[in-house]
Design an enzyme around this catalytic site. Structure first.
Site, short mmCIF file in Angstrom:
data_model
loop_
_atom_site.label_atom_id
_atom_site.label_comp_id
_atom_site.label_asym_id
_atom_site.label_seq_id
_atom_site.Cartn_x
_atom_site.Cartn_y
_atom_site.Cartn_z
N GLN A 522 0.85 -1.18 0.00
CA GLN A 522 0.00 0.00 0.00
C GLN A 522 0.88 1.23 0.00
O GLN A 522 1.82 1.34 0.78
CB GLN A 522 -0.89 0.02 1.26
CG GLN A 522 -1.74 1.26 1.41
CD GLN A 522 -2.95 1.24 0.50
OE1 GLN A 522 -3.51 0.18 0.24
NE2 GLN A 522 -3.36 2.40 0.02
N GLY A 524 1.18 5.74 -1.21
CA GLY A 524 0.45 7.00 -1.30
C GLY A 524 -0.42 7.06 -2.54
O GLY A 524 -1.44 7.73 -2.55
N PHE A 525 -0.01 6.39 -3.59
CA PHE A 525 -0.79 6.38 -4.82
C PHE A 525 -2.02 5.48 -4.66
O PHE A 525 -3.09 5.76 -5.20
CB PHE A 525 0.11 5.85 -5.95
CG PHE A 525 -0.50 5.92 -7.32
CD1 PHE A 525 -0.21 6.98 -8.16
CD2 PHE A 525 -1.35 4.93 -7.76
CE1 PHE A 525 -0.76 7.05 -9.43
CE2 PHE A 525 -1.91 4.99 -9.02
CZ PHE A 525 -1.61 6.05 -9.86
N LYS A 542 -0.78 -1.34 -10.06
CA LYS A 542 -0.90 -0.23 -9.13
C LYS A 542 -2.26 0.45 -9.39
O LYS A 542 -2.55 0.87 -10.50
CB LYS A 542 0.23 0.77 -9.33
CG LYS A 542 0.20 1.94 -8.34
CD LYS A 542 1.29 2.97 -8.66
CE LYS A 542 2.64 2.47 -8.22
NZ LYS A 542 3.66 3.55 -8.34
N ASP A 639 11.61 11.24 -5.20
CA ASP A 639 11.04 10.43 -4.11
C ASP A 639 11.82 9.13 -3.97
O ASP A 639 11.24 8.06 -3.82
CB ASP A 639 9.56 10.15 -4.36
CG ASP A 639 8.84 9.70 -3.09
OD1 ASP A 639 9.34 10.01 -1.98
OD2 ASP A 639 7.80 9.03 -3.19
#
Length: 830
Positions: A522, A524-525, A542, A639
């Site tokens: 899991q 943030g997207f 995803k 990131d």
């Protein structure tokens, strides 16, 4: 009996090298005979006699041991082959200390005739693991009496030099084979030019005619070599040494990756290829230059420009017309072009410098150019320290026809004529062509048209502002909806033809309707699921959270960006899927998930032995080097963190999650943003505090990542309460006290390389320095990781406020945070 003996000797000479007697040196009393080979200490290279297919000639040459197809990287007697019927030839050290190849009648076929050793009995010939075949004094002298590296054939090995010594007159050039079965000298040669900065040339007919040139050297690469699909820059580190006092220029390279073996070859057709073999496997080409019509020198003649993607490939520069129209129309462009409108400065008979006025000449910008040949370099900083200085220096001299300001070089100018210009699909430099003012501007419109244009522009501007306002309001009131047709249209506009559009129902079947049992993680997207396509291929899906409006731009960014990037240390996207609110990205499946699932798990981190960890560090470095320097798109990831490093079945790393990545121009150094994105603990100080990001922002994140890999400690949660130290401050303290090895994960025990660990800690601390300019580039890092070169001493990182301590915090927005921290952290910049 003699005939039988000769027969067996002949058969023995044809056997492959593994059945031959192997020597480790040649001495005056121990020559190299037919059927024997000389091997390097590490058994990397081998030297001996060989014959080419369908040939009755025999040569003495050198090749890589056990890598096929066999590549002969150096030959002694390429111009004077032995007969294959000669079974008594040998390579010996003669009475004067020279190496000498003699035939069966003891006639000299080849010799190092310039060598003279006063003590020939102590001379010894050995083959080094670099591929350098040398003669030296066996009595302990370190210097070589003779070396094959000074006499290249068609191949350049790592650490071998290409160039010249102007004082001694020695030149080190490659010369091609006449054909695949004839190693004698062909018509092509390759070497360095004497100008500053130098270029690599391929010449025809003993260097009299240029066939190809690389463009000037910019301290890390040749700016005219552009190949978006190649991996040559992260496989090989090139250096060019220019010693003005000594009058020498030398180009050399070395493998940046330990398990990579490579060579540079000039083919019989005049093209140059960089070949490599990984882990001793067969050869593969990673770069080929001079492989299209535009690469051929002067294809379009003076003042012509070549663009391989267009037909016809040649056009005249703006302001120029074909010199010979009939020939030009027939496709013979070598006559080039001539200026259509005379320059204003040329019409001034009383002064040589143009005056400022409406009729002054100007410059036309040509982007993504291979700059012309015959540049003049301004080395004096006082003359052309900036782009504007470079422009003015050129403008004041009527003979200056063009200029370019290259950040890593400086000011380049051109006089007389412009030849061998090419326009690339990407990369390249901005070239400014001098033109008469009438060629630069269109005729002025009448006042009525100007007024109507102004009114129309204001109306359009008002409509755009209103439209943006409504769009923003709509996005706040409801989620953005995409159709399959809209997705296809969007992808089509961005030229991602290789991106497959999946049917939503097929993804439902593949993931068992996004069954919780198939959930991999899991972020943030949104969640990521494992799936199985009908043909049996495993995938990772995803899924953008349908209950959130977050991530639409990130979805589009990642969908198109990753599809354009190809590198073994970047995750590969297979396609995407959109249906109403559902937005899915389909990736290759990584069976070992992300690095954090091992590194921070007390029960799993033992799987990561030191060799695996060091390989992961090197792989991530290669991936970032590709993003920053070698991809035709210049990418800043923004990131980079442990949870965004995926591991394949062999635990090789792949950088993932490009939703926050940014494309920057090739000359762009810094960029300012009002929206700071990333993950707390990995964000560089200048980005967190001022919204300034650059390649050095990723370097900072890489440094944190490296220190985490060494220690298995998580920067976001580590804190020593008794010493009031956060993770980076703790690492620095250990380094400063010469206790860097104490940072190593205790689960490794003593099973690690202390030198590699200290190198990683050193690099990590260099990367997390507060000042971005103090941090190394990824090119520097790749070099340090693959060699014995040490970087400078790091400075103490002061921006090391631990997360556990109470302090004024900026406003972070953690979207769908999870235990593996696969989240998008947003800081609204000031």
């Amino acid at each position: 009996m003699g005939i039988v003996l000769l027969f067996f000797l002949f058969i023995f000479s044809l056997l492959p090298s593994q059945y031959s007697a192997q020597l480790y040196n040649i001495t005056p009393s121990k020559p190299l005979a037919l059927g024997q080979t000389l091997v390097s200490p590490g058994r990397i290279y081998e030297l001996g006699f060989f014959s080419l297919s369908n040939s009755t000639n025999r040569y003495l040459g050198l090749w890589h041991n056990n890598i096929y197809p066999r590549k002969f990287v150096w030959l002694a007697n390429r111009e004077k082959p032995l007969s294959s019927a000669d079974t008594s030839a040998n390579l010996r050290i003669s009475s004067n200390g020279n190496l000498e190849l003699v035939d069966g009648k003891q006639n000299s076929v080849w010799s190092t005739i310039e060598v003279s050793s006063s003590n020939s009995t102590s001379a010894v010939a050995v083959l080094l693991d670099t591929g350098n075949f040398v003669v030296k004094d066996d009595m302990g002298a370190d210097e070589f009496i003779w070396q094959s590296f000074d006499y290249p054939c068609d191949t350049m090995l790592p650490r071998q030099r290409l160039g010249f010594d102007s004082k001694s007159g020695k030149r080190y050039v490659l010369t091609n084979w006449k054909s695949d079965n004839d190693p004698s000298m062909g018509i092509f040669s390759s070497g360095l030019s004497a100008e500053t900065p130098s270029q690599v040339f391929v010449w025809i007919n003993n260097g009299s005619t240029p066939h190809y040139r690389s463009g000037p050297w910019d301290k890390s690469k040749f700016i005219g070599v552009v190949d978006k699909d190649s991996q040559w820059q992260y496989l090989s580190g090139y250096t060019l040494e220019d010693d003005v006092k000594q009058g020498t220029k030398y180009l050399s390279y070395y493998n940046l990756v330990d398990n990579i073996t490579g060579y540079t070859e000039m083919s019989s057709d005049g093209s140059v290829r960089l070949m490599y073999s990984e882990n001793g496997k067969n050869w593969s080409a990673v770069l080929k230059i001079s492989n299209n019509a535009c690469d051929i020198y002067g294809t379009c003649g003076p003042f012509g420009v070549c663009k391989a993607s267009e037909s016809p490939i040649c056009k005249c520069l703006k302001g120029f017309v074909p010199k010979l129209h009939d020939e030009w129309n027939k496709g013979n462009w070598t006559g080039g072009c001539v200026r259509q409108t005379k320059l204003f400065c040329e019409r001034q008979t009383n002064i040589s410098v143009s005056t400022t006025g409406k009729q002054d000449d100007g410059f036309l910008k040509m982007a993504r150019s291979k700059v012309p040949d015959h540049h003049v370099y301004i080395s004096s900083l006082g003359d052309a320290d900036t782009f504007e200085d470079c422009k003015m220096v050129c403008l004041k001299n009527c003979s200056c026809l063009a200029y370019a300001y290259v950040n890593t070089i400086g000011c380049l100018r051109w006089f007389n004529y412009l030849i061998d210009i090419q326009v690339f699909p990407s990369e390249g430099e901005d070239l400014y062509i001098r033109l008469a003012q009438s060629e630069l501007v269109e005729a002025k419109p009448i006042k009525l048209i100007a007024s109507l244009t102004a009114i129309g522009f204001m109306s359009l501007l008002a409509a755009i502002v209103f439209g943006l306002y409504r769009l923003r309001a709509n996005q706040k009131g409801k989620k953005m909806k995409w159709s399959r047709e809209g997705l296809l249209e969007y992808i089509g506009k961005h030229d991602s033809s290789e991106l497959k559009i999946y049917d939503f129902d097929s993804i439902l079947i593949a993931t068992d309707s996004f069954n919780i049992k198939n959930k991999l993680g899991q972020g943030g997207f949104g969640p990521v699921y494992k799936g199985m396509l009908p043909e049996g291929k495993e995938i990772a899906v995803k899924r953008l959270s349908s209950s959130s409006g977050q991530g639409v731009e990130e979805f589009k960014n990642e969908m198109l960006l990753i599809s354009e990037l190809q590198h073994k240390n970047l995750v590969r996207i297979m396609g995407c899927c959109v249906k109403e609110d559902e937005k899915l990205l389909i990736y290759e499946f990584m069976p070992n998930k992300s690095l954090d699932t091992f590194l921070f798990d007390p029960t799993k981190r033992a799987v990561l032995d030191w060799a695996t960890r060091f390989n992961i560090v090197q792989g991530v470095a290669r991936g970032l080097l590709y993003l920053h320097h070698d991809s035709y798109l210049k990418i800043i990831h923004r990131d980079l963190k442990v949870s965004n490093i995926l591991l394949d079945e062999k635990m090789n790393p792949k950088i993932s999650d490009f939703g926050l990545a940014r494309i920057v121009e090739g000359t762009q150094i810094l960029e300012n943003t009002q929206r700071v994105v990333g993950t707390r603990g990995y964000i560089s100080p200048e980005y967190a505090m001022g919204g300034i990001f650059s390649e050095k922002s990723d370097v900072y994140s890489f440094g944190v990542l490296v220190l985490e890999i060494v220690s298995s400690k998580k920067t976001a949660s580590f804190y020593l309460y008794d010493q009031q130290l956060g993770f980076l401050a703790y690492a620095w303290k250990l380094w400063k006290e010469d206790r860097g090895l104490e940072l190593v994960d205790e689960i490794l025990g003593d099973s690690y390389s202390s030198s590699e660990v200290m190198k990683c800690v050193h690099i990590g601390l260099l990367c997390v320095q507060d000042n971005a300019t103090d941090r190394p580039t990824m090119t520097d890092i790749a070099l340090m990781l693959s060699s014995e070169i040490d970087g400078p001493q790091p400075k103490e990182p002061l921006f090391t406020i631990p997360n556990s301590v109470s302090y004024p915090k900026p406003q972070y927005e953690n979207i769908d945070s999870s235990k593996n921290e696969a989240s998008i952290t947003v800081i609204e910049g000031r």
